[in-house]
Enzyme design. Structure first.
Site, PDB file in Angstrom:
ATOM      1  N   TYR A 145     -26.168 -12.659 -17.054  1.00 16.06           N
ATOM      2  CA  TYR A 145     -27.016 -11.469 -17.040  1.00 16.06           C
ATOM      3  C   TYR A 145     -28.153 -11.707 -18.016  1.00 16.06           C
ATOM      4  O   TYR A 145     -27.929 -12.089 -19.162  1.00 16.06           O
ATOM      5  CB  TYR A 145     -26.184 -10.253 -17.465  1.00 16.06           C
ATOM      6  CG  TYR A 145     -26.973  -8.968 -17.556  1.00 16.06           C
ATOM      7  CD1 TYR A 145     -27.403  -8.306 -16.413  1.00 16.06           C
ATOM      8  CD2 TYR A 145     -27.280  -8.411 -18.791  1.00 16.06           C
ATOM      9  CE1 TYR A 145     -28.122  -7.121 -16.500  1.00 16.06           C
ATOM     10  CE2 TYR A 145     -27.993  -7.226 -18.891  1.00 16.06           C
ATOM     11  CZ  TYR A 145     -28.419  -6.586 -17.739  1.00 16.06           C
ATOM     12  OH  TYR A 145     -29.123  -5.410 -17.830  1.00 16.06           O
ATOM     13  N   ASP A 240     -30.659 -18.217 -22.811  1.00 12.70           N
ATOM     14  CA  ASP A 240     -30.550 -16.806 -23.133  1.00 12.70           C
ATOM     15  C   ASP A 240     -29.452 -16.685 -24.193  1.00 12.70           C
ATOM     16  O   ASP A 240     -28.266 -16.675 -23.873  1.00 12.70           O
ATOM     17  CB  ASP A 240     -30.215 -16.017 -21.861  1.00 12.70           C
ATOM     18  CG  ASP A 240     -29.947 -14.546 -22.140  1.00 12.70           C
ATOM     19  OD1 ASP A 240     -29.708 -14.191 -23.313  1.00 12.70           O
ATOM     20  OD2 ASP A 240     -29.955 -13.761 -21.187  1.00 12.70           O
ATOM     21  N   LYS A 268     -29.998  -8.663 -29.966  1.00 10.58           N
ATOM     22  CA  LYS A 268     -28.773  -8.173 -30.603  1.00 10.58           C
ATOM     23  C   LYS A 268     -28.716  -8.454 -32.117  1.00 10.58           C
ATOM     24  O   LYS A 268     -29.282  -7.709 -32.894  1.00 10.58           O
ATOM     25  CB  LYS A 268     -27.555  -8.722 -29.866  1.00 10.58           C
ATOM     26  CG  LYS A 268     -27.547  -8.258 -28.380  1.00 10.58           C
ATOM     27  CD  LYS A 268     -26.205  -8.267 -27.755  1.00 10.58           C
ATOM     28  CE  LYS A 268     -26.234  -8.047 -26.261  1.00 10.58           C
ATOM     29  NZ  LYS A 268     -25.994  -6.698 -25.812  1.00 10.58           N
TER      30      LYS A 268
HETATM   31  N1  HOZ Z   1     -25.909  -5.088 -21.121  1.00  9.47           N
HETATM   32  C1  HOZ Z   1     -25.134  -4.693 -22.232  1.00  9.47           C
HETATM   33  C2  HOZ Z   1     -23.900  -5.470 -22.361  1.00  9.47           C
HETATM   34  N2  HOZ Z   1     -23.882  -6.774 -21.880  1.00  9.47           N
HETATM   35  C3  HOZ Z   1     -24.779  -3.256 -22.161  1.00  9.47           C
HETATM   36  C4  HOZ Z   1     -25.619  -2.467 -23.027  1.00  9.47           C
HETATM   37  C5  HOZ Z   1     -25.192  -1.007 -23.158  1.00  9.47           C
HETATM   38  O1  HOZ Z   1     -24.710  -0.421 -22.208  1.00  9.47           O
HETATM   39  O2  HOZ Z   1     -25.359  -0.466 -24.221  1.00  9.47           O
END
Ligand code: HOZ
Length: 429
Positions: A145, A240, A268
């Site tokens: 992702y 990534d 992050k």
């Molecule tokens: N895409 C985020 C985890 N891989 C989720 C982010 C969220 O829902 O806060």
């Protein structure tokens, strides 16, 4: 049983004015057949919900909080920054310092550009790769992702996997027609794409440790093969490292596996709990970005001093001792979960790289998204619910990562293992 009256009332209210009652889909607890807990406080390794339930937090805001919630050093630095003004839309010293730290720590990053999220970082990295190579296609891996920019919204992990969405509605065929998707850890599939479409291939983008379909480490040699293929083919390799950056080691996965990408995307951890992303690479590539070059990309709040200060304070806590602690606790969690599952008579596979832990229901090795989908992930809602009742807060989706922080203790890990033993038994009934 947990008292959830207040969270439920807030959720009801939220559903009237916020889509699905949440600001990001997986938070809705749909795939664990539950309802979200509204969180009122986080301190160290713990969070408290609106009903006063305290949990050991193994989500950590989906990864950023590697030193735990409201670390005193981060709070102090951020408070001081806020008092000096929150945003100027002009350069500040904290962003320069954070850029220096990132470049000194991550082997392949010589020059960087700050943005506000991982999505912005990957989206900009792809634009840059296309400009640099003058090619159009991008190869990505099933179950990885890279945020929600249109070209990446096909066969992805995280929320797409959670809700079983192969390609997001609203993304046109055109927007994904230059995206090629192959299985993770499959160098032959990559070779085949290069053989047939190599001259159009601008970039290969990969999570060097996949963290959005549970956790999947790269097979030995996989990342080296990607590096070699990209170099030979004149394509750029984009890592990534939004989850892995400053998480699996200070230099990220590229440092851990000794493979240098052309462009790295981070997010992050470098924001210390604030919205930050960054992309970067060698000057030769990065100088194409505006204002030095023709690749346009901008942002009002990019590099804002509060977020930069939170990032700086967080990184200053990440020394060898911190990573050693994370490794020790995470390895204890890994072996404890395996023992607990055995004791409960349930087949479980644990994948782990540093403080990223993936729990899969099944005994087969998990190397790609097809194998993830082949696990008995239907057991996860019951597991999740039972863990919550034992006051352990896990990601509300089987396709996400369990994280530890330096604020967790051996006692927290023991509690988690004891709770898991009970929860695995519950799943086996
Ligand atoms: N895409 C985020 C985890 N891989 C989720 C982010 C969220 O829902 O806060």
């Amino acid at each position: 049983m947990l008292n959830t009256e207040r969270s439920e009332a807030l959720y009801k209210r939220a559903q009237r004015v916020m889509v699905g009652g949440v600001s990001s889909p997986v938070r809705a607890f749909k795939s664990v057949e539950g309802k979200p807990h509204f969180i009122v406080k986080g301190k160290g390794q713990r969070i408290r919900d609106a009903d006063g339930n305290n949990f050991i937090d193994l989500v950590l805001s989906w990864g950023p909080l590697i030193v735990g919630h409201a670390h005193p050093a981060v709070v102090r630095a951020v408070t001081c920054a806020v008092n000096n003004g929150t945003s100027f839309g002009a350069p500040t010293e904290p962003e320069l310092k954070l850029a220096e730290q990132v470049c000194a720590s991550v082997p392949s990053m010589e020059v960087v550009r700050f943005v506000n999220s991982g999505t912005e970082a990957t989206m900009s990295a792809l634009r840059l790769a296309r400009a640099y190579t003058k090619r159009t296609k991008v190869l990505k891996f099933e179950g990885c992702y890279h945020g929600h920019a249109d070209p990446f919204l096909s066969q992805g992990g995280s929320g797409l996997a959670t809700f079983d969405i192969p390609v997001s509605a609203g993304v046109t065929q055109d927007q994904v027609s230059n995206t090629i998707t192959v299985p993770y850890n499959d160098p032959n599939a990559v070779q085949e794409v290069v053989r047939t479409q190599g001259s159009d291939l601008a970039a290969i983008i990969v999570e060097p440790v996949a963290g959005n379909m549970g956790v999947i480490p790269p097979e030995p040699g996989f990342l080296d093969t990607l590096r070699r293929i990209c170099t030979e083919n004149g394509s750029l390799l984009i890592f990534d490292e939004i989850i892995t950056g400053f998480r699996v080691s200070r230099g990220g996965a590229q440092s851990l596996f000794s493979v240098n990408p052309d462009i790295t995307c981070l997010g992050k951890v470098i924001g210390g709990g604030f919205p930050v992303g960054v992309y970067g690479g060698p000057r030769e590539i990065m100088h194409l970005v505006s204002p030095e070059g023709p690749v346009y990309q901008a942002g009002t709040l990019s590099g804002n001093p509060v977020a930069m200060t939170a990032g700086l304070a967080t990184l200053s806590l990440l020394n060898g001792k911190a990573y050693a602690k994370l490794e020790k606790l995470s390895s204890m969690l890994e072996s404890g979960l395996l023992e607990a599952s055995k004791a409960a008579g349930l087949q479980v596979t644990i994948n782990r790289v540093g403080s990223m832990v993936g729990i899969f229901f099944g005994d087969a090795p998990i190397r790609n998204f097809a194998e993830v989908k082949g696990t008995n992930h239907k057991l996860y809602p019951r597991f999740h619910r039972t863990m919550l009742e034992s006051r352990i807060y896990l990601p509300p989706s089987p396709f996400e990562t369990v994280f530890l922080s330096t604020a967790h203790t051996a006692a927290d890990v023991q509690k988690t293992i004891a709770a898991a033993k009970k929860a695995f038994k519950e799943c086996d009934r």
